[in-house]
Design a protein around this motif. Sequence first.
Motif, PDB file in Angstrom:
ATOM      1  N   PHE A 302       0.832  -1.208   0.000  1.00 32.59           N
ATOM      2  CA  PHE A 302       0.000   0.000   0.000  1.00 32.59           C
ATOM      3  C   PHE A 302       0.859   1.248   0.000  1.00 32.59           C
ATOM      4  O   PHE A 302       0.586   2.210  -0.747  1.00 32.59           O
ATOM      5  CB  PHE A 302      -0.928  -0.019   1.214  1.00 32.59           C
ATOM      6  CG  PHE A 302      -1.743   1.221   1.341  1.00 32.59           C
ATOM      7  CD1 PHE A 302      -2.895   1.403   0.579  1.00 32.59           C
ATOM      8  CD2 PHE A 302      -1.353   2.245   2.223  1.00 32.59           C
ATOM      9  CE1 PHE A 302      -3.638   2.573   0.689  1.00 32.59           C
ATOM     10  CE2 PHE A 302      -2.108   3.402   2.323  1.00 32.59           C
ATOM     11  CZ  PHE A 302      -3.259   3.567   1.564  1.00 32.59           C
ATOM     12  N   LEU A 303       1.903   1.264   0.810  1.00 36.32           N
ATOM     13  CA  LEU A 303       2.774   2.432   0.852  1.00 36.32           C
ATOM     14  C   LEU A 303       3.478   2.657  -0.485  1.00 36.32           C
ATOM     15  O   LEU A 303       3.659   3.795  -0.934  1.00 36.32           O
ATOM     16  CB  LEU A 303       3.812   2.267   1.971  1.00 36.32           C
ATOM     17  CG  LEU A 303       3.253   2.297   3.403  1.00 36.32           C
ATOM     18  CD1 LEU A 303       4.344   2.009   4.419  1.00 36.32           C
ATOM     19  CD2 LEU A 303       2.581   3.641   3.691  1.00 36.32           C
ATOM     20  N   SER A 304       3.861   1.536  -1.118  1.00 38.89           N
ATOM     21  CA  SER A 304       4.516   1.668  -2.425  1.00 38.89           C
ATOM     22  C   SER A 304       3.568   2.268  -3.466  1.00 38.89           C
ATOM     23  O   SER A 304       3.933   3.173  -4.229  1.00 38.89           O
ATOM     24  CB  SER A 304       5.020   0.296  -2.877  1.00 38.89           C
ATOM     25  OG  SER A 304       5.577   0.387  -4.173  1.00 38.89           O
ATOM     26  N   ILE A 305       2.319   1.774  -3.497  1.00 41.42           N
ATOM     27  CA  ILE A 305       1.333   2.298  -4.448  1.00 41.42           C
ATOM     28  C   ILE A 305       1.002   3.756  -4.125  1.00 41.42           C
ATOM     29  O   ILE A 305       0.848   4.610  -5.012  1.00 41.42           O
ATOM     30  CB  ILE A 305       0.066   1.427  -4.434  1.00 41.42           C
ATOM     31  CG1 ILE A 305       0.402   0.016  -4.961  1.00 41.42           C
ATOM     32  CG2 ILE A 305      -1.036   2.049  -5.271  1.00 41.42           C
ATOM     33  CD1 ILE A 305      -0.757  -0.953  -4.865  1.00 41.42           C
ATOM     34  N   TYR A 306       0.892   4.053  -2.841  1.00 44.52           N
ATOM     35  CA  TYR A 306       0.563   5.417  -2.455  1.00 44.52           C
ATOM     36  C   TYR A 306       1.665   6.382  -2.881  1.00 44.52           C
ATOM     37  O   TYR A 306       1.378   7.480  -3.376  1.00 44.52           O
ATOM     38  CB  TYR A 306       0.368   5.487  -0.953  1.00 44.52           C
ATOM     39  CG  TYR A 306       0.138   6.870  -0.434  1.00 44.52           C
ATOM     40  CD1 TYR A 306      -1.085   7.513  -0.672  1.00 44.52           C
ATOM     41  CD2 TYR A 306       1.133   7.562   0.258  1.00 44.52           C
ATOM     42  CE1 TYR A 306      -1.303   8.810  -0.218  1.00 44.52           C
ATOM     43  CE2 TYR A 306       0.914   8.845   0.718  1.00 44.52           C
ATOM     44  CZ  TYR A 306      -0.309   9.470   0.489  1.00 44.52           C
ATOM     45  OH  TYR A 306      -0.527  10.760   0.932  1.00 44.52           O
ATOM     46  N   ASN A 307       2.882   5.977  -2.756  1.00 51.04           N
ATOM     47  CA  ASN A 307       3.986   6.846  -3.190  1.00 51.04           C
ATOM     48  C   ASN A 307       3.948   7.060  -4.698  1.00 51.04           C
ATOM     49  O   ASN A 307       4.191   8.178  -5.193  1.00 51.04           O
ATOM     50  CB  ASN A 307       5.334   6.243  -2.768  1.00 51.04           C
ATOM     51  CG  ASN A 307       5.528   6.264  -1.267  1.00 51.04           C
ATOM     52  OD1 ASN A 307       4.988   7.137  -0.584  1.00 51.04           O
ATOM     53  ND2 ASN A 307       6.282   5.309  -0.753  1.00 51.04           N
ATOM     54  N   GLN A 308       3.619   5.999  -5.447  1.00 51.64           N
ATOM     55  CA  GLN A 308       3.520   6.156  -6.897  1.00 51.64           C
ATOM     56  C   GLN A 308       2.312   7.015  -7.265  1.00 51.64           C
ATOM     57  O   GLN A 308       2.352   7.796  -8.235  1.00 51.64           O
ATOM     58  CB  GLN A 308       3.397   4.769  -7.556  1.00 51.64           C
ATOM     59  CG  GLN A 308       4.633   3.906  -7.423  1.00 51.64           C
ATOM     60  CD  GLN A 308       5.839   4.502  -8.107  1.00 51.64           C
ATOM     61  OE1 GLN A 308       5.718   5.158  -9.174  1.00 51.64           O
ATOM     62  NE2 GLN A 308       7.001   4.339  -7.508  1.00 51.64           N
ATOM     63  N   TYR A 309       1.230   6.877  -6.501  1.00 54.72           N
ATOM     64  CA  TYR A 309       0.026   7.681  -6.773  1.00 54.72           C
ATOM     65  C   TYR A 309       0.314   9.152  -6.547  1.00 54.72           C
ATOM     66  O   TYR A 309      -0.171  10.018  -7.292  1.00 54.72           O
ATOM     67  CB  TYR A 309      -1.102   7.197  -5.868  1.00 54.72           C
ATOM     68  CG  TYR A 309      -2.358   8.000  -6.022  1.00 54.72           C
ATOM     69  CD1 TYR A 309      -3.202   7.804  -7.126  1.00 54.72           C
ATOM     70  CD2 TYR A 309      -2.699   8.954  -5.064  1.00 54.72           C
ATOM     71  CE1 TYR A 309      -4.354   8.545  -7.253  1.00 54.72           C
ATOM     72  CE2 TYR A 309      -3.850   9.695  -5.202  1.00 54.72           C
ATOM     73  CZ  TYR A 309      -4.696   9.477  -6.301  1.00 54.72           C
ATOM     74  OH  TYR A 309      -5.837  10.227  -6.436  1.00 54.72           O
ATOM     75  N   ARG A 310       1.102   9.449  -5.560  1.00 56.00           N
ATOM     76  CA  ARG A 310       1.427  10.859  -5.306  1.00 56.00           C
ATOM     77  C   ARG A 310       2.246  11.432  -6.450  1.00 56.00           C
ATOM     78  O   ARG A 310       2.132  12.600  -6.792  1.00 56.00           O
ATOM     79  CB  ARG A 310       2.225  10.992  -4.002  1.00 56.00           C
ATOM     80  CG  ARG A 310       1.377  10.696  -2.768  1.00 56.00           C
ATOM     81  CD  ARG A 310       2.222  10.778  -1.523  1.00 56.00           C
ATOM     82  NE  ARG A 310       2.820  12.112  -1.409  1.00 56.00           N
ATOM     83  CZ  ARG A 310       3.741  12.438  -0.513  1.00 56.00           C
ATOM     84  NH1 ARG A 310       4.186  11.513   0.332  1.00 56.00           N
ATOM     85  NH2 ARG A 310       4.213  13.672  -0.453  1.00 56.00           N
ATOM     86  N   LYS A 313      -0.870  10.659 -10.383  1.00 58.18           N
ATOM     87  CA  LYS A 313      -2.188  10.237  -9.919  1.00 58.18           C
ATOM     88  C   LYS A 313      -2.992   9.562 -11.018  1.00 58.18           C
ATOM     89  O   LYS A 313      -3.593   8.518 -10.791  1.00 58.18           O
ATOM     90  CB  LYS A 313      -2.954  11.433  -9.380  1.00 58.18           C
ATOM     91  CG  LYS A 313      -2.318  12.031  -8.133  1.00 58.18           C
ATOM     92  CD  LYS A 313      -3.168  13.161  -7.600  1.00 58.18           C
ATOM     93  CE  LYS A 313      -2.571  13.756  -6.334  1.00 58.18           C
ATOM     94  NZ  LYS A 313      -3.369  14.841  -5.773  1.00 58.18           N
ATOM     95  N   THR A 316      -1.483   6.160 -12.153  1.00 61.76           N
ATOM     96  CA  THR A 316      -1.597   5.181 -11.067  1.00 61.76           C
ATOM     97  C   THR A 316      -3.035   4.742 -10.866  1.00 61.76           C
ATOM     98  O   THR A 316      -3.322   3.557 -10.639  1.00 61.76           O
ATOM     99  CB  THR A 316      -1.058   5.780  -9.767  1.00 61.76           C
ATOM    100  OG1 THR A 316       0.295   6.194  -9.976  1.00 61.76           O
ATOM    101  CG2 THR A 316      -1.102   4.773  -8.640  1.00 61.76           C
ATOM    102  N   MET A 320      -4.327   0.979 -11.268  1.00 62.09           N
ATOM    103  CA  MET A 320      -5.020   0.308 -10.175  1.00 62.09           C
ATOM    104  C   MET A 320      -6.361  -0.230 -10.636  1.00 62.09           C
ATOM    105  O   MET A 320      -6.777  -1.335 -10.246  1.00 62.09           O
ATOM    106  CB  MET A 320      -5.221   1.274  -8.997  1.00 62.09           C
ATOM    107  CG  MET A 320      -3.925   1.663  -8.297  1.00 62.09           C
ATOM    108  SD  MET A 320      -4.190   2.878  -6.980  1.00 62.09           S
ATOM    109  CE  MET A 320      -5.301   1.977  -5.920  1.00 62.09           C
TER     110      MET A 320
END
Length: 370
Positions: A302-310, A313, A316, A320
């Motif tokens: 989740f943290l990895s995806i969240y960093n890529q989403y930031r 957006k 990502t 997703m």
Amino acid sequence: MPWNNQGGGGWQGGGNRGPWGQGPRGGGPQPPNLEELLKKGQDQFRSLLPGGFWGGRGLLIGALVIVAIWVASGLYRVLPDEQGVVLRFGAWTKTTQPGLNYHLPYPIETVLTPKVTRVSRIDIGFIGGEGQRGRDVVEESLMLTGDENIVDIDFSVFWLIKDAGQYLFNIEKPENTIKAVAESAMREVIGKNQIQRILTEGRQPVEQATLKLMQDVLNSYKAGVQITQVNLLKVDPPATVIDAFRDVQAAKADKERAQNEAEAYRNDIIPRARGDAVKLVQQAEAYKQQVVANAQGEAARFLSIYNQYRLAKDVTARRMYLETMEEVMRGMNKVVIDSSKNSQGVLPYVPLPSLQPGGAASAPAKAGAK
């Protein structure tokens, strides 16, 4: 001399004749002349000896020969299975070992040679021959145990002479003394033990303890005796109560058997229960580690995806969505619909999944329109 006296008062004179002369009743044999007989014997003995033997030198030689024979009579032999006990005027002075020995000649010293390697036997509690038991002697065999029970014991004691001098002169009636010591020692040992132990596994310890106690007592007496063995022949309850005692023993045996069976069951079930408990604990620990690892992995993902989403957006979010739809639609029958203006709606498609190894054998050729 009376035998040759011819006077009137002699046995051969006149009319008064002795019993061997001719009396008034007739004639008879003449009595032998003792003096002549002795004289003739002395003359014959002298004729056998060299001349002048009875002089001073002859008497000295004869005396020396007699003394030598008397001195040599003090030699004596002790056999390998004996000990020599030298007595001086009846008092014990020393003990000699096997071989050729010497003591002062009789009557100054004498020697006794008792057998010291022969093992003797004394029976207590019964009267019988070697290797068999005869009549029971209850006053010797009945003994009181430490738990106030009565036990009937027959036993034998084997012993030999260790010091012949002490054996002959330090105790009176040695066999009776050994028997009394044996009975006393056995009663003391039995009085310190319980009847159950005496009847079962305690026989050998009782024999050893009795032997040691007997030897200590006899050593204190300086009896010169070595106890070699104490052998218990019979250890039973008294005959009057033996049936009831056997019933008690049978009940105790049943009790012990039940206890042993319960102990065996406990020894079987407890280790298995402990094994199952350890297995459950290990399984729970493994599940715990698995859940924690999965949670940590999901959190990291989740943290990895969240960093890529930031960072991107739109990309990502699109990725997703596609990954989620791929996960949801995987393994489902799908219908493709062309939404363009000139489309016919539902399009036929080739059932590619059925052509793959292990795929569905009867996949539908087309699906209904949406």
